[in-house]
Design a protein around this motif. Sequence first.
Motif, PDB file in Angstrom:
ATOM      1  N   UNK A  49      -8.156  -4.180   1.149  1.00 36.37           N
ATOM      2  CA  UNK A  49      -7.659  -3.678  -0.138  1.00 36.37           C
ATOM      3  C   UNK A  49      -6.353  -2.927   0.069  1.00 36.37           C
ATOM      4  N   UNK A  50      -5.448  -3.073  -0.895  1.00 36.08           N
ATOM      5  CA  UNK A  50      -4.163  -2.380  -0.858  1.00 36.08           C
ATOM      6  C   UNK A  50      -3.880  -1.819  -2.242  1.00 36.08           C
ATOM      7  N   UNK A  51      -3.696  -0.506  -2.324  1.00 35.66           N
ATOM      8  CA  UNK A  51      -3.272   0.115  -3.581  1.00 35.66           C
ATOM      9  C   UNK A  51      -1.791  -0.201  -3.791  1.00 35.66           C
ATOM     10  N   UNK A  52      -1.481  -0.878  -4.904  1.00 35.15           N
ATOM     11  CA  UNK A  52      -0.120  -1.382  -5.084  1.00 35.15           C
ATOM     12  C   UNK A  52       0.277  -1.344  -6.556  1.00 35.15           C
ATOM     13  N   UNK A  53       0.916  -0.276  -7.007  1.00 28.70           N
ATOM     14  CA  UNK A  53       1.442  -0.235  -8.379  1.00 28.70           C
ATOM     15  C   UNK A  53       2.614  -1.217  -8.515  1.00 28.70           C
ATOM     16  N   UNK A  54       2.585  -2.066  -9.513  1.00 23.42           N
ATOM     17  CA  UNK A  54       3.647  -3.046  -9.675  1.00 23.42           C
ATOM     18  C   UNK A  54       4.988  -2.396 -10.007  1.00 23.42           C
ATOM     19  N   UNK A  55       4.943  -1.175 -10.535  1.00 25.61           N
ATOM     20  CA  UNK A  55       6.197  -0.473 -10.842  1.00 25.61           C
ATOM     21  C   UNK A  55       6.957  -0.077  -9.586  1.00 25.61           C
ATOM     22  N   UNK A  56       6.267  -0.011  -8.445  1.00 24.24           N
ATOM     23  CA  UNK A  56       6.912   0.321  -7.171  1.00 24.24           C
ATOM     24  C   UNK A  56       7.431  -0.985  -6.551  1.00 24.24           C
ATOM     25  N   UNK A  57       8.605  -1.389  -6.973  1.00 23.35           N
ATOM     26  CA  UNK A  57       9.111  -2.711  -6.590  1.00 23.35           C
ATOM     27  C   UNK A  57       9.366  -2.831  -5.092  1.00 23.35           C
ATOM     28  N   UNK A  58       9.783  -1.752  -4.455  1.00 18.38           N
ATOM     29  CA  UNK A  58      10.006  -1.797  -3.004  1.00 18.38           C
ATOM     30  C   UNK A  58       8.702  -2.044  -2.270  1.00 18.38           C
ATOM     31  N   UNK A  59       7.620  -1.402  -2.714  1.00 11.59           N
ATOM     32  CA  UNK A  59       6.314  -1.612  -2.088  1.00 11.59           C
ATOM     33  C   UNK A  59       5.817  -3.025  -2.330  1.00 11.59           C
ATOM     34  N   UNK A  60       6.065  -3.549  -3.521  1.00 13.83           N
ATOM     35  CA  UNK A  60       5.675  -4.932  -3.833  1.00 13.83           C
ATOM     36  C   UNK A  60       6.406  -5.904  -2.925  1.00 13.83           C
ATOM     37  N   UNK A  61       7.684  -5.701  -2.759  1.00 12.60           N
ATOM     38  CA  UNK A  61       8.474  -6.595  -1.903  1.00 12.60           C
ATOM     39  C   UNK A  61       8.005  -6.546  -0.457  1.00 12.60           C
ATOM     40  N   UNK A  62       7.661  -5.347   0.031  1.00 15.55           N
ATOM     41  CA  UNK A  62       7.169  -5.221   1.403  1.00 15.55           C
ATOM     42  C   UNK A  62       5.818  -5.918   1.561  1.00 15.55           C
ATOM     43  N   UNK A  63       4.959  -5.792   0.570  1.00 17.90           N
ATOM     44  CA  UNK A  63       3.649  -6.434   0.643  1.00 17.90           C
ATOM     45  C   UNK A  63       3.793  -7.952   0.634  1.00 17.90           C
ATOM     46  N   UNK A  64       4.657  -8.470  -0.213  1.00 18.17           N
ATOM     47  CA  UNK A  64       4.853  -9.922  -0.287  1.00 18.17           C
ATOM     48  C   UNK A  64       5.346 -10.465   1.054  1.00 18.17           C
ATOM     49  N   UNK A  65       6.230  -9.728   1.706  1.00 19.43           N
ATOM     50  CA  UNK A  65       6.834 -10.201   2.955  1.00 19.43           C
ATOM     51  C   UNK A  65       5.814 -10.434   4.057  1.00 19.43           C
ATOM     52  N   UNK A  66       4.667  -9.797   3.967  1.00 21.04           N
ATOM     53  CA  UNK A  66       3.658  -9.903   5.024  1.00 21.04           C
ATOM     54  C   UNK A  66       2.649 -11.020   4.773  1.00 21.04           C
ATOM     55  N   UNK A  67       2.907 -11.890   3.794  1.00 21.21           N
ATOM     56  CA  UNK A  67       1.924 -12.903   3.419  1.00 21.21           C
ATOM     57  C   UNK A  67       2.549 -14.293   3.315  1.00 21.21           C
ATOM     58  N   UNK A  68       1.681 -15.299   3.356  1.00 19.30           N
ATOM     59  CA  UNK A  68       2.117 -16.694   3.278  1.00 19.30           C
ATOM     60  C   UNK A  68       2.030 -17.257   1.869  1.00 19.30           C
ATOM     61  N   UNK A  69       1.208 -16.635   1.029  1.00 19.33           N
ATOM     62  CA  UNK A  69       1.008 -17.099  -0.347  1.00 19.33           C
ATOM     63  C   UNK A  69       0.712 -15.873  -1.201  1.00 19.33           C
ATOM     64  N   UNK A  70       1.324 -15.821  -2.380  1.00 18.31           N
ATOM     65  CA  UNK A  70       1.081 -14.734  -3.330  1.00 18.31           C
ATOM     66  C   UNK A  70       0.438 -15.315  -4.579  1.00 18.31           C
ATOM     67  N   UNK A  71      -0.649 -14.690  -5.029  1.00 19.67           N
ATOM     68  CA  UNK A  71      -1.323 -15.078  -6.272  1.00 19.67           C
ATOM     69  C   UNK A  71      -1.274 -13.879  -7.214  1.00 19.67           C
ATOM     70  N   UNK A  72      -0.564 -14.031  -8.312  1.00 20.99           N
ATOM     71  CA  UNK A  72      -0.353 -12.939  -9.262  1.00 20.99           C
ATOM     72  C   UNK A  72      -1.342 -13.086 -10.418  1.00 20.99           C
TER      73      UNK A  72
END
Length: 380
Positions: A49-72
Amino acid sequence: MTQQVLVIGGSGRIGRAIAADLLAHTDAALTLTGRRAQPGFKLQSRQRYLSLPLADEAAVEAAIAAHDLVIHCAGPFRDRNHHVLQTCIAQKIAYLDVADSPDHVRQALTYRGLAQTAGVTAVVSTGIFPGISGSLVRLGIEQFDQAESVHLSYLVAGSGGAGVTVMRTTFIELQTPFFSKINGEWQSISPYSQRQVLEFPRYGQGGVYWFNTVEALTLAETFPQVQTWVTKFGSVPDYYNHLTWLVAHRLPKAWLKSPTVIEFLSQVSYQMTRVTDRFSQTGIAMRVAIAGIQDGRPADYLCTFEHPDTARAAGHGTGSLAQLILSGQLQQPGVWPVEQALPTPLFQAMMAARSLSVQQRWKFSAPELKHSAQSENFPA
């Protein structure tokens, strides 16, 4: 190395249903996100589990970078920007979502060229409706020499097992008229109007009403030869339909544009369904009726699908596409609706792997063919 999948909004019911499908059909490791500091559910093997507010765009970008597929799947999508999709394209990471807002999807499709240049496969609206619904329409249309009209309707019991988000989406889409193609002309339609009573699997007769759906937008683009598109939605029990009609046609229009009113109506409706779900359950039934020409003769085609849990069905729809992307079977750079990205043979194979069935019937107008109606099941 183990493939990594990021499920944004993975702590919601749809997100958890998608995660369950991925655990059953892939070996991927899953990161489920939410707004809370800790998950309100038990994590399974291969999940974190990862706490991830979508308003924190820098955190969102960092989380996406560590994955092969994103499901929104953090809706309602009408209120969302396209930052997640844009980031996936920029970082060259595959993308899926369960967007149910025509306005949101219309804008998302404008990023097709950027995604093609980046070599990124992105598929929008991949749940059940839209999602599986689009594949059912494609399945039917491909069997016609010439398809002339399509009527897509669905019934959802109670909350559909999807939580309060589906309530918000319903009331948001009652705010304004929308357009649908009728007899070759785009016409303005009043939401939740022109009630029809149709026969559905699982529920028998059910009332459905015009509703602003993603399918009316994307299917008309996919199959421009079809001259008429009808998309309707209804609820079980039927008194929810009458209450929704009152909201759409008797409540002052300015009230429906108030986020406070929308949230109030959504919370009240959800509390009501928490009671009625006990006897109505949370299933879905869909029907696709197509008229056209087959073998030189006028023909009518009916395809139906049902599932006891709407959220689980959405999980299967999105999970299928995720499985195909992770396995390399679906690689189509660009931003696409499901019916443009998923070939029918792959759709049928994914349905069979999940023991999901589709019923099909034909009726021909020629006297000698009146008794040639047939019914098929998938898996065959």
